[in-house]
Design a protein around this motif. Sequence first.
Motif, PDB file in Angstrom:
ATOM      1  N   ASN A  78       0.833  -1.209   0.000  1.00 14.43           N
ATOM      2  CA  ASN A  78       0.000   0.000   0.000  1.00 14.43           C
ATOM      3  C   ASN A  78       0.865   1.254   0.000  1.00 14.43           C
ATOM      4  N   GLY A  79       1.988   1.190   0.706  1.00 13.61           N
ATOM      5  CA  GLY A  79       2.897   2.325   0.748  1.00 13.61           C
ATOM      6  C   GLY A  79       3.520   2.605  -0.605  1.00 13.61           C
ATOM      7  N   TYR A  80       3.892   1.535  -1.317  1.00 19.22           N
ATOM      8  CA  TYR A  80       4.470   1.725  -2.647  1.00 19.22           C
ATOM      9  C   TYR A  80       3.472   2.407  -3.571  1.00 19.22           C
ATOM     10  N   HIS A  81       2.248   1.930  -3.567  1.00 18.84           N
ATOM     11  CA  HIS A  81       1.236   2.523  -4.441  1.00 18.84           C
ATOM     12  C   HIS A  81       0.930   3.960  -4.045  1.00 18.84           C
ATOM     13  N   ALA A  82       0.972   4.237  -2.748  1.00 15.86           N
ATOM     14  CA  ALA A  82       0.736   5.608  -2.299  1.00 15.86           C
ATOM     15  C   ALA A  82       1.818   6.539  -2.833  1.00 15.86           C
ATOM     16  N   VAL A  83       3.066   6.087  -2.774  1.00 19.77           N
ATOM     17  CA  VAL A  83       4.180   6.923  -3.218  1.00 19.77           C
ATOM     18  C   VAL A  83       4.210   7.052  -4.734  1.00 19.77           C
ATOM     19  N   LEU A 143     -20.811   1.142 -18.667  1.00 15.54           N
ATOM     20  CA  LEU A 143     -19.461   1.094 -19.217  1.00 15.54           C
ATOM     21  C   LEU A 143     -18.569   0.420 -18.185  1.00 15.54           C
ATOM     22  N   ILE A 144     -17.929  -0.691 -18.571  1.00 18.43           N
ATOM     23  CA  ILE A 144     -17.070  -1.449 -17.662  1.00 18.43           C
ATOM     24  C   ILE A 144     -15.654  -1.437 -18.223  1.00 18.43           C
ATOM     25  N   MET A 145     -14.704  -0.990 -17.413  1.00 14.80           N
ATOM     26  CA  MET A 145     -13.319  -0.873 -17.840  1.00 14.80           C
ATOM     27  C   MET A 145     -12.433  -1.743 -16.947  1.00 14.80           C
ATOM     28  N   PHE A 146     -11.637  -2.611 -17.569  1.00 14.83           N
ATOM     29  CA  PHE A 146     -10.763  -3.517 -16.825  1.00 14.83           C
ATOM     30  C   PHE A 146      -9.316  -3.075 -16.968  1.00 14.83           C
ATOM     31  N   GLY A 147      -8.757  -2.627 -15.851  1.00 15.39           N
ATOM     32  CA  GLY A 147      -7.383  -2.166 -15.842  1.00 15.39           C
ATOM     33  C   GLY A 147      -6.618  -2.733 -14.667  1.00 15.39           C
ATOM     34  N   HIS A 148      -5.919  -1.850 -13.956  1.00 18.50           N
ATOM     35  CA  HIS A 148      -4.953  -2.282 -12.951  1.00 18.50           C
ATOM     36  C   HIS A 148      -5.096  -1.455 -11.680  1.00 18.50           C
ATOM     37  N   ASP A 149      -4.427  -1.900 -10.616  1.00 19.78           N
ATOM     38  CA  ASP A 149      -4.478  -1.168  -9.356  1.00 19.78           C
ATOM     39  C   ASP A 149      -3.948   0.250  -9.504  1.00 19.78           C
ATOM     40  N   SER A 150      -2.943   0.425 -10.358  1.00 19.59           N
ATOM     41  CA  SER A 150      -2.392   1.761 -10.575  1.00 19.59           C
ATOM     42  C   SER A 150      -3.423   2.699 -11.197  1.00 19.59           C
ATOM     43  N   ASN A 151      -4.304   2.165 -12.044  1.00 20.95           N
ATOM     44  CA  ASN A 151      -5.362   2.984 -12.639  1.00 20.95           C
ATOM     45  C   ASN A 151      -6.329   3.483 -11.574  1.00 20.95           C
ATOM     46  N   ILE A 152      -6.775   2.575 -10.725  1.00 17.42           N
ATOM     47  CA  ILE A 152      -7.730   2.954  -9.684  1.00 17.42           C
ATOM     48  C   ILE A 152      -7.094   3.930  -8.701  1.00 17.42           C
ATOM     49  N   ALA A 153      -5.871   3.634  -8.273  1.00 18.23           N
ATOM     50  CA  ALA A 153      -5.198   4.477  -7.282  1.00 18.23           C
ATOM     51  C   ALA A 153      -4.982   5.892  -7.814  1.00 18.23           C
ATOM     52  N   GLN A 159     -10.112  -6.547   4.103  1.00 22.68           N
ATOM     53  CA  GLN A 159      -9.115  -6.532   3.030  1.00 22.68           C
ATOM     54  C   GLN A 159      -7.829  -5.919   3.571  1.00 22.68           C
ATOM     55  N   TYR A 160      -6.699  -6.330   2.977  1.00 19.47           N
ATOM     56  CA  TYR A 160      -5.414  -5.767   3.361  1.00 19.47           C
ATOM     57  C   TYR A 160      -4.907  -4.774   2.318  1.00 19.47           C
ATOM     58  N   GLU A 161      -5.389  -4.887   1.086  1.00 12.88           N
ATOM     59  CA  GLU A 161      -4.954  -4.005   0.011  1.00 12.88           C
ATOM     60  C   GLU A 161      -5.905  -2.814  -0.124  1.00 12.88           C
ATOM     61  N   LYS A 162      -5.354  -1.673  -0.501  1.00 15.62           N
ATOM     62  CA  LYS A 162      -6.181  -0.496  -0.750  1.00 15.62           C
ATOM     63  C   LYS A 162      -6.903  -0.595  -2.092  1.00 15.62           C
ATOM     64  N   THR A 163      -6.320  -1.322  -3.037  1.00 16.82           N
ATOM     65  CA  THR A 163      -6.950  -1.528  -4.352  1.00 16.82           C
ATOM     66  C   THR A 163      -6.931  -3.023  -4.653  1.00 16.82           C
ATOM     67  N   PRO A 164      -7.806  -3.796  -4.007  1.00 12.51           N
ATOM     68  CA  PRO A 164      -7.699  -5.254  -4.024  1.00 12.51           C
ATOM     69  C   PRO A 164      -7.981  -5.897  -5.376  1.00 12.51           C
ATOM     70  N   TYR A 181     -16.983   1.386  -3.557  1.00 11.87           N
ATOM     71  CA  TYR A 181     -15.945   0.385  -3.820  1.00 11.87           C
ATOM     72  C   TYR A 181     -16.577  -0.962  -3.504  1.00 11.87           C
ATOM     73  N   ILE A 182     -16.732  -1.801  -4.510  1.00  9.22           N
ATOM     74  CA  ILE A 182     -17.325  -3.129  -4.341  1.00  9.22           C
ATOM     75  C   ILE A 182     -16.221  -4.140  -4.627  1.00  9.22           C
ATOM     76  N   TYR A 183     -15.940  -5.002  -3.660  1.00 10.03           N
ATOM     77  CA  TYR A 183     -14.709  -5.788  -3.723  1.00 10.03           C
ATOM     78  C   TYR A 183     -14.853  -7.106  -2.942  1.00 10.03           C
ATOM     79  N   PRO A 184     -14.017  -8.090  -3.248  1.00  8.51           N
ATOM     80  CA  PRO A 184     -14.038  -9.333  -2.475  1.00  8.51           C
ATOM     81  C   PRO A 184     -13.147  -9.230  -1.247  1.00  8.51           C
ATOM     82  N   SER A 185     -13.542  -9.900  -0.190  1.00  9.40           N
ATOM     83  CA  SER A 185     -12.694  -9.978   1.000  1.00  9.40           C
ATOM     84  C   SER A 185     -11.539 -10.947   0.724  1.00  9.40           C
TER      85      SER A 185
END
Length: 419
Positions: free
Chosen positions: A266-271, A306-316, A332-337, A361-365
């Motif tokens: 999470n810290g890496y993605h934040a930075v 409209l549904i777009m499939f990308g990556h955690d970096s896109n959401i963050a 969850q442990y991830e900010k963008t699971p 944010y709708i996500y799996p545990s």
Amino acid sequence: MKKILTLCFIFILMPSVSYSLEKSQDYELTQVLILSRHNVRAPIIYENILTRATNKAWPIWHTNNGNLTTKGRQFEINIGSYFRSWFDRKGLLRQDKCPDSKNVYVYANNQQRTIASAQSFITGAFPDCLVKTFYRSDMSEGEFDPIFASVITDNSEEFKRQAKSAMTEKLAHLDLAEAYKQVSMILDFKNSTLCKKDKLCDLVSYPNTMIISAGKEPLVFGPLGLATNVVDVFDLQYYEGFATNDVAWGTISTPEQWKTLNKIKNGYHAVAFTTKIVASNIAKPLLKYINLHFVQRRKIEGSKLLIMFGHDSNIASVMSALDFAPYQLPEQYEKTPIGGKLVFQRWHNKKTNKDYLKVEYIYPSVNQLRNGTALTLNNPLKQVTLSLKNCPIDGNGFCHWDDFEKSMQQALKDKVFVD
């Protein structure tokens, strides 16, 4: 008195309040944009860095580097099936027929894990329907669709200087010492090749380097980047359903350990992806697309969904660029699971003829991912209502559409260097 106050507090938090508003005759859900992260993939391993980080043998994956796994495909089908029920409950699509291209448009980045996730979602959400996934097939292998590429587009020296400075400052505010120590112990890092030959033995004190280059992702090179790759593998082993002894060699046994370790990722993605000056730059192509086809509604196809499939970096980066308020995702442990979806909803009040925004944010545990269980009303995906700093929400999670448009326009403005 305490009991009365407690009951009042519980009543305020009850989801039925939001449900009654959304189901009232005055409100209609007219359009949804889903920005999704792909599902479970095999680790992305760069230059055998992981084999140099430990003398332990890494468990073998039977899926190519970075590709969606069979488990990931099946669980995304489950998520798609759940979302079809969600669409039906909200009254977004007709339940008695397949949607056509005027109602649903699915767009994926041109990577195997995003394309396969999109196709799996469609299988679950629209079985026996001819809903197709659009992706750029005209690009070379390894090249990202520019809409989804979280790369720097400003090559000026001033931008690079300010971006590196902001990233360094954000990293300085992260307390990762305990997480680094746990990674070192799990890897037996002192006996690794990186320690004995490259003299990188202390993750806590060894410096990180911020790398900003036009046409490339922002990078943090050093202990943070290395440890992020390690924790990512541990997470994926757990999600994929590896035997307990094969998940980090059986060294992680408590939720507290997982939380501590994921502070690194999470810290890496934040930075790298949420530092404001960087996020505003790398998210701009995606924000322009969202603004054109969702906010301004200038596209006929996919006018409802409209549904777009990308990556955690896109959401963050999108969340940072739009100034989302801080949030927590329970269970969850991830900010963008993995498999998580940022769901933008346009609601229309027929009585006042005004539009409102709601974002969830709708996500799996973590346990739903590991167990791969069927998702039902009794075992639903987790759901958290979000807010934008400049689009204040009411008690039901709604903000005025005009405020959302202003937030989008602010995010799309040309760069403004800070003092």
